[in-house]
Scaffold this motif. Sequence first.
Motif, PDB file in Angstrom:
ATOM      1  N   GLY A  50     -11.078   4.421  -6.346  1.00 40.95           N
ATOM      2  CA  GLY A  50      -9.764   3.804  -6.538  1.00 40.95           C
ATOM      3  C   GLY A  50      -9.606   3.208  -7.922  1.00 40.95           C
ATOM      4  N   VAL A  51     -10.655   2.552  -8.407  1.00 39.31           N
ATOM      5  CA  VAL A  51     -10.602   1.984  -9.761  1.00 39.31           C
ATOM      6  C   VAL A  51     -10.521   3.103 -10.799  1.00 39.31           C
ATOM      7  N   TRP A  52     -11.254   4.196 -10.557  1.00 40.42           N
ATOM      8  CA  TRP A  52     -11.200   5.331 -11.479  1.00 40.42           C
ATOM      9  C   TRP A  52      -9.781   5.896 -11.568  1.00 40.42           C
ATOM     10  N   ILE A  53      -9.137   6.062 -10.427  1.00 44.26           N
ATOM     11  CA  ILE A  53      -7.771   6.585 -10.436  1.00 44.26           C
ATOM     12  C   ILE A  53      -6.824   5.611 -11.137  1.00 44.26           C
ATOM     13  N   LEU A  54      -6.995   4.324 -10.887  1.00 46.27           N
ATOM     14  CA  LEU A  54      -6.119   3.337 -11.524  1.00 46.27           C
ATOM     15  C   LEU A  54      -6.280   3.366 -13.035  1.00 46.27           C
ATOM     16  N   VAL A  55      -7.506   3.314 -13.522  1.00 44.06           N
ATOM     17  CA  VAL A  55      -7.744   3.208 -14.964  1.00 44.06           C
ATOM     18  C   VAL A  55      -7.607   4.569 -15.661  1.00 44.06           C
ATOM     19  N   ALA A  56      -8.385   5.543 -15.217  1.00 42.74           N
ATOM     20  CA  ALA A  56      -8.386   6.834 -15.902  1.00 42.74           C
ATOM     21  C   ALA A  56      -7.077   7.596 -15.672  1.00 42.74           C
ATOM     22  N   GLY A  57      -6.503   7.482 -14.482  1.00 35.39           N
ATOM     23  CA  GLY A  57      -5.238   8.149 -14.214  1.00 35.39           C
ATOM     24  C   GLY A  57      -4.104   7.592 -15.057  1.00 35.39           C
ATOM     25  N   THR A  58      -4.080   6.280 -15.223  1.00 35.31           N
ATOM     26  CA  THR A  58      -3.057   5.664 -16.069  1.00 35.31           C
ATOM     27  C   THR A  58      -3.252   6.077 -17.525  1.00 35.31           C
ATOM     28  N   TRP A 107       9.652   5.159 -23.780  1.00 34.23           N
ATOM     29  CA  TRP A 107       9.471   6.288 -22.873  1.00 34.23           C
ATOM     30  C   TRP A 107       8.005   6.690 -22.770  1.00 34.23           C
ATOM     31  N   THR A 108       7.221   6.394 -23.780  1.00 38.53           N
ATOM     32  CA  THR A 108       5.795   6.701 -23.740  1.00 38.53           C
ATOM     33  C   THR A 108       5.102   5.888 -22.650  1.00 38.53           C
ATOM     34  N   PHE A 109       5.599   4.697 -22.379  1.00 33.52           N
ATOM     35  CA  PHE A 109       4.985   3.826 -21.385  1.00 33.52           C
ATOM     36  C   PHE A 109       5.580   3.980 -19.988  1.00 33.52           C
ATOM     37  N   ALA A 110       6.605   4.797 -19.834  1.00 32.85           N
ATOM     38  CA  ALA A 110       7.290   4.908 -18.543  1.00 32.85           C
ATOM     39  C   ALA A 110       6.406   5.554 -17.478  1.00 32.85           C
ATOM     40  N   LEU A 111       5.806   6.704 -17.759  1.00 33.41           N
ATOM     41  CA  LEU A 111       4.974   7.382 -16.761  1.00 33.41           C
ATOM     42  C   LEU A 111       3.710   6.598 -16.404  1.00 33.41           C
ATOM     43  N   PRO A 112       3.009   6.005 -17.385  1.00 34.11           N
ATOM     44  CA  PRO A 112       1.871   5.163 -16.981  1.00 34.11           C
ATOM     45  C   PRO A 112       2.280   3.979 -16.117  1.00 34.11           C
ATOM     46  N   ALA A 113       3.449   3.396 -16.376  1.00 32.78           N
ATOM     47  CA  ALA A 113       3.918   2.279 -15.556  1.00 32.78           C
ATOM     48  C   ALA A 113       4.219   2.732 -14.132  1.00 32.78           C
ATOM     49  N   VAL A 114       4.818   3.922 -13.998  1.00 36.33           N
ATOM     50  CA  VAL A 114       5.071   4.471 -12.661  1.00 36.33           C
ATOM     51  C   VAL A 114       3.754   4.729 -11.945  1.00 36.33           C
ATOM     52  N   HIS A 115       2.758   5.207 -12.664  1.00 28.35           N
ATOM     53  CA  HIS A 115       1.441   5.479 -12.068  1.00 28.35           C
ATOM     54  C   HIS A 115       0.802   4.190 -11.550  1.00 28.35           C
ATOM     55  N   VAL A 116       0.842   3.137 -12.342  1.00 31.05           N
ATOM     56  CA  VAL A 116       0.263   1.854 -11.906  1.00 31.05           C
ATOM     57  C   VAL A 116       1.005   1.326 -10.686  1.00 31.05           C
ATOM     58  N   CYS A 117       2.324   1.429 -10.693  1.00 27.75           N
ATOM     59  CA  CYS A 117       3.102   0.966  -9.533  1.00 27.75           C
ATOM     60  C   CYS A 117       2.752   1.767  -8.282  1.00 27.75           C
ATOM     61  N   MET A 118       2.585   3.078  -8.425  1.00 30.20           N
ATOM     62  CA  MET A 118       2.210   3.887  -7.261  1.00 30.20           C
ATOM     63  C   MET A 118       0.814   3.536  -6.764  1.00 30.20           C
ATOM     64  N   CYS A 119      -0.088   3.185  -7.669  1.00 31.38           N
ATOM     65  CA  CYS A 119      -1.423   2.743  -7.244  1.00 31.38           C
ATOM     66  C   CYS A 119      -1.334   1.478  -6.400  1.00 31.38           C
ATOM     67  N   PHE A 120      -0.523   0.535  -6.844  1.00 31.19           N
ATOM     68  CA  PHE A 120      -0.392  -0.708  -6.091  1.00 31.19           C
ATOM     69  C   PHE A 120       0.346  -0.507  -4.770  1.00 31.19           C
ATOM     70  N   VAL A 121       1.320   0.377  -4.752  1.00 34.01           N
ATOM     71  CA  VAL A 121       2.030   0.674  -3.505  1.00 34.01           C
ATOM     72  C   VAL A 121       1.092   1.327  -2.499  1.00 34.01           C
ATOM     73  N   SER A 122       0.272   2.259  -2.960  1.00 34.39           N
ATOM     74  CA  SER A 122      -0.662   2.900  -2.029  1.00 34.39           C
ATOM     75  C   SER A 122      -1.724   1.919  -1.561  1.00 34.39           C
ATOM     76  N   ALA A 123      -2.158   1.005  -2.432  1.00 37.85           N
ATOM     77  CA  ALA A 123      -3.117  -0.022  -2.010  1.00 37.85           C
ATOM     78  C   ALA A 123      -2.493  -0.936  -0.963  1.00 37.85           C
ATOM     79  N   ALA A 124      -1.225  -1.269  -1.153  1.00 34.23           N
ATOM     80  CA  ALA A 124      -0.539  -2.096  -0.151  1.00 34.23           C
ATOM     81  C   ALA A 124      -0.428  -1.347   1.172  1.00 34.23           C
ATOM     82  N   GLY A 125      -0.235  -0.045   1.091  1.00 33.18           N
ATOM     83  CA  GLY A 125      -0.162   0.758   2.311  1.00 33.18           C
ATOM     84  C   GLY A 125      -1.470   0.787   3.069  1.00 33.18           C
ATOM     85  N   TRP A 126      -2.586   0.715   2.360  1.00 37.77           N
ATOM     86  CA  TRP A 126      -3.888   0.702   3.025  1.00 37.77           C
ATOM     87  C   TRP A 126      -4.278  -0.684   3.518  1.00 37.77           C
TER      88      TRP A 126
END
Length: 100
Positions: A67-75, A10-29
């Motif tokens: 974008g890289v800052w959000i991916l790394v630091a946000g995760t 469960w500790t890794f669940a929210l960071p994994a969701v964050h990374v997936c959302m980063c990739f989804v938003s990148a795909a959207g752009w």
Amino acid sequence: MKEIPLKWRWTFALPAVHVCMCFVSAAGWLIPALSFLAFTWTVLMMADLPISLLAYFLAWRYPFAAGVWILVAGTAWWYLLSLGVQRLKGSASRVAYEKQ
């Protein structure tokens, strides 16, 4: 192979969701057919607000760095939040067990 305990999963669940959302938003752009998914970037920026303040300022001149800052630091931010909640939950259950 050694299995990860359930409480650590469960500790890794929210960071994994964050990374997936980063990739989804990148795909959207990047992919015009998926442009309707680009709104997730706004959701990410609001969810990461303490960390995303630097990205707001970087995005004007250096959008890739933002974008890289959000991916790394946000995760990392979501990992630390999950780890803190897991530790608090563990200490709270330990205190309740000791009171019995």
